[in-house]
Design an enzyme around this catalytic site. Sequence first.
Site, short mmCIF file in Angstrom:
data_model
loop_
_atom_site.label_atom_id
_atom_site.label_comp_id
_atom_site.label_asym_id
_atom_site.label_seq_id
_atom_site.Cartn_x
_atom_site.Cartn_y
_atom_site.Cartn_z
N GLU A 90 -8.38 33.38 -57.22
CA GLU A 90 -8.56 34.46 -56.25
C GLU A 90 -9.58 34.11 -55.18
OE1 GLU A 90 -8.83 38.55 -57.27
OE2 GLU A 90 -7.08 38.50 -58.59
N HIS A 146 -14.06 39.63 -63.49
CA HIS A 146 -13.73 38.80 -64.64
C HIS A 146 -15.00 38.09 -65.10
CE1 HIS A 146 -9.16 38.59 -64.47
NE2 HIS A 146 -9.49 39.30 -63.40
#
Length: 433
Positions: free
Chosen positions: A46, A264
């Site tokens: 990402e 995360h």
Amino acid sequence: MLLLELKILTLNIWGIPLVSSDRAPRIEAICKELRSSDYDIVSLQEVWSQQDSEKLQEGTANVLPHAHYFHSGVMGAGLLVLSRYPILGTLFHAWSVNGYFHRIQHADWFGGKGVGLCRILFGDHIVHLYNAHLHAEYDNDNDEYKTHRVIQAFDTAQFIEATRGNSVLQILAGDLNTQPQDISYKVLLYTSKMKDSCASDTIRTNECGRNSYTSPRLLEKNPLGIRIDHIFVRGADHINAEIVEYTLPFPERVPGQKFSFSDHEAVLAKLRLSVLPANGASAVATATATVDVEQVACKVNGEGMRELGGAGDAPLEDVCLSVAQPLPAARTAALNEALALCDASLLQLNTDRLLYYSAATVLFVLLVLLVEFAAPVGLRTIYLLLKFIVFGVILFCIFMASIWNYMERNGVLQGKKAMEVMLQHAQKYEYFY
């Protein structure tokens, strides 16, 4: 004989421009954290901004001087690899199915996702690092991307197998958006013959309580969180890959701030590679004939019977039971389940095609009526705009029923046929699989 030791870190940095919270300070904090550690390879997902990619590379250049960003799709693949050692070559493999372009709110299709390979030179040895970010699961109760993720998992496993070459070690490190009890996890692990470096059922990497970005709603639904960020490893035939350490190395919060490094958790695996003796290679091959199919939580009820459930839903105090079966049987079961998903998706595609053509027909009749009848007084502009909208929707329906439907169908068929080939021959020619 000890060959080498290396430390691998993977992290989904949640770097979506205009969407991700605290993006700039988090990028700076990630750079600082990486500079202060001794990681050999860092696999990031990402990284959707070219500016963020350059910041990460420049901010860690003194300890991780070698880097490669994988470009793909509209936004780039979002995959960045940082390495202490030279990257001799790279290769990117785009998946045949990757979401839907008209689901703009999900945006996976625009990322042009796939699996990226970096060939890294450790002394005299080649190590393959595979970076991947599988399609996200947006609705656990109605997961419309489940088939896509299964095909991506199988495709990734085949890509790893096909590109192993002369590497002493293959590492898949990324946000795989799949939990150990999921079919995508099983398909990927069992068809690649890789090993999950995590041996604990208590570690969670996303939607967990230690992360500042986890919403109260998600915590209430699942207080433990989920483990979807993974590091899988597989040594060459003559190499033993030992997991020395597996941990979440980053602090819970960015130092001096109230927010985490990402939504995360970063995952670290320390590996030790050693050369097997001549008689040890066959022993390892025999040992890998049995693998854990699924970690399931178990507890004894009043009648002394075991109640089984998914590990992700189990309380930490529950006793865990590993259900093991031979690798060929586990692989066959996973592939059969994956093929059933593909068949269901193909049937749905046929239904969708009919629905889109039907909608286009109805709207075409409406458009004819709009053209035939004069616009009411004072509503000519709105009437004209309505005709353009109806015409645009007709074109969209025709596109979805024809071009997009065939693209989707061929993507699913490609994955399905590849699984059928393995299922047909893997039992008879197990040595080659």
